[in-house]
Design a protein around this motif. Structure first.
Motif, PDB file in Angstrom:
ATOM      1  N   GLU A 182      13.622  41.186  33.067  1.00 35.25           N
ATOM      2  CA  GLU A 182      14.647  40.158  32.836  1.00 35.25           C
ATOM      3  C   GLU A 182      14.260  39.236  31.686  1.00 35.25           C
ATOM      4  OE1 GLU A 182      15.287  38.533  36.770  1.00 35.25           O
ATOM      5  OE2 GLU A 182      16.632  40.206  37.304  1.00 35.25           O
ATOM      6  N   LYS A 223      16.020  39.062  27.757  1.00 37.53           N
ATOM      7  CA  LYS A 223      16.463  37.807  27.117  1.00 37.53           C
ATOM      8  C   LYS A 223      15.903  37.692  25.698  1.00 37.53           C
ATOM      9  CE  LYS A 223      16.740  34.894  31.160  1.00 37.53           C
ATOM     10  NZ  LYS A 223      15.846  34.044  31.952  1.00 37.53           N
ATOM     11  N   LYS A 256      10.459  43.552  37.618  1.00 36.68           N
ATOM     12  CA  LYS A 256      11.796  42.968  37.539  1.00 36.68           C
ATOM     13  C   LYS A 256      11.749  41.656  36.737  1.00 36.68           C
ATOM     14  CE  LYS A 256      15.846  42.193  40.372  1.00 36.68           C
ATOM     15  NZ  LYS A 256      16.172  40.777  40.631  1.00 36.68           N
TER      16      LYS A 256
END
Lengths: 307, 307
Positions: A165, A169, A161
């Motif tokens: 993430e 980005k 996770k």
């Protein structure tokens, strides 16, 4: 020709293709190795969606390694690799599967029991201060989404996770969940595929107590429409078993929206398969409620049962 | 009882003992695992010198793993491990040897072809921002000195030098070369040892093309004084071969000051051994000029020859 070819397993999925590309970039920059990412098959529709989205060219396809030194990603077993693995030197392995590897020289291995090899690579880039180009970050994010079914598979770990993430980005993905659903759906377009394509799409060969077991898997949003082709699938499975000497064939059909599977089985070892999943087959069909991960929920109980 | 036991190979050397202690500390701090370093034999004189110097207690000695989950350091082959390895789960491996490992679940592996496992661990501590206690840094520096013969063995890499210099600083070793010579000399006090102790001190068992080969090694500053015990050593080798079913026994005597070796050989496969080193044995003695590393200069040519 580069000095090293970097490749994932046969029947490449998104993690295998993305990780070969990312590993090649990492090794070229970190160790100044001269490597080239290649693939042991053409990218599937899901991977093609990711490659197109991030404008990355698909790696060249090989069957035999063309360099004396190679790097394995997303696999370590000879049965899932180039046909001439025993003739070349494995310089490094990045993987997240069980191990079955031997060689005659010390080598680099980074293995972690995480959801995708791309997650392992994210931390290798980070710990070694190598910047990730945004298109490679996009492929790596796609790999994590693919292998963890958008962080819903039981193989998912906390670090997957975090990596997803961060990679989203870097890749400029504003909404990775929306992108992820599109990506997964791109891989479930099964209607135009022949039975052979369905069976081979992501199939791997395993050896358990001397038996050769082929395990395929497709993701779908409609299990019944795949099962409606059962007779033709069984005929195609028979043909492949005869041709390749597989003792058994288990074809797992996974509903990625509801996290369930049903499998079609053909072979001599039905009793072991039934024991593995504590369920009786119904005319070749095995119900696998809650099963989505071959690696974590299909292979280990089979290995236990075949012991 | 901890949840995981961490151990190196049988006949522990300084790298195996130091790396078990350092890995246990790393895992307890990095992953919050509950681990305990143990050893598969009592420390040799060199290791004892380092443990005393840095005031660290020797790990408890076990033969069988006492925990369901284990961590292997400085080895990955069952023949060099606990007797019940197949009954426990290997959660992680830190190693710098060739690989011959298989299991049924994804696991953590960090392997690099560097001079010592302590070097690999130094970078694991550093990359994960875990501070190294000075006494553990001292043991890790000793491990690098031991495995690389003070950076002179052909197994030595650039990163071993970097790690040793950094670890020496953390350990407060003002002159690691002076300390290193004392450490290596502590391991060459062979006169009080029985033939059995000499042969077993650092011996490992290898399987090559179905043959079981025992390879021992001692470091010395006087090869001739060891060779003067040849007849008694051969008698002891015969005894061990009979008792343990070894097909061959190669006992390598290494001059650490001049970086040369001579070996005593006993067994049925002399022709393969002679081929491996392109030299004829002279009444059981094989001259090995320039050879100091079993891993890099003894095992690979033997494996090639036995193929």
């Amino acid at each position: 020709m580069s000095e090293y070819q970097v490749f994932g397993h046969t029947n490449p999925d998104t993690d295998t293709i993305a990780s070969a590309i990312a590993t090649s970039y990492l090794l070229n920059n970190l160790y100044k190795w001269d490597t080239q990412a290649v693939a042991l098959g053409t990218p599937n529709e899901e991977t093609t969606f990711a490659l197109n989205y991030f404008k990355v060219q698909a790696p060249n396809v090989i069957k035999e390694a063309e360099t004396e030194k190679v790097v394995l990603v997303d696999h370590n077993e000879a049965a899932q690799s180039v046909t001439n693995l025993s003739d070349v030197t494995v310089a490094s392995i990045y993987d997240h599967h069980k191990f079955n590897f031997s060689n005659s020289d010390p080598l680099y291995i980074v293995a972690k029991p995480w959801g995708s090899v791309a997650t392992i690579l994210y931390f290798e880039f980070k710990n070694n201060n190598v910047e990730i180009p945004s298109e490679i970050a996009g492929l790596m994010a796609s790999a994590i989404i693919s292998d963890t079914l958008l962080l819903k598979s039981p193989t998912t770990t906390d670090v997957d996770k975090i990596a997803l993430e961060e990679l989203a980005k870097v890749a400029g993905l504003e909404n990775y969940k929306e992108y992820g659903l599109e990506l997964l759906k791109a891989g479930t377009n099964l209607e135009n595929k022949t039975e052979e394509e369905l069976l081979n799409g992501d199939a791997k060969t395993f050896t358990m107590s001397g038996r050769t077991i082929r395990i395929g898997q497709v993701n779908t949003v409609d299990i019944d429409s795949v099962l409606s082709r059962k007779d033709k699938l069984l005929a195609a499975m028979d043909k492949q078993m005869q041709k390749n000497g597989f003792d058994d064939f288990l074809f797992v059909i996974t509903d990625i929206l509801n996290s369930n599977s049903k499998a079609i089985f053909q072979g001599e070892d039905l009793a072991f398969v039934e024991e593995a999943f504590s369920i009786k087959a119904d005319n070749h069909i095995i119900d696998l409620p809650g099963v989505v991960s071959r690696k974590k929920q299909v292979v280990p109980p089979l290995e236990e049962s075949f012991k």
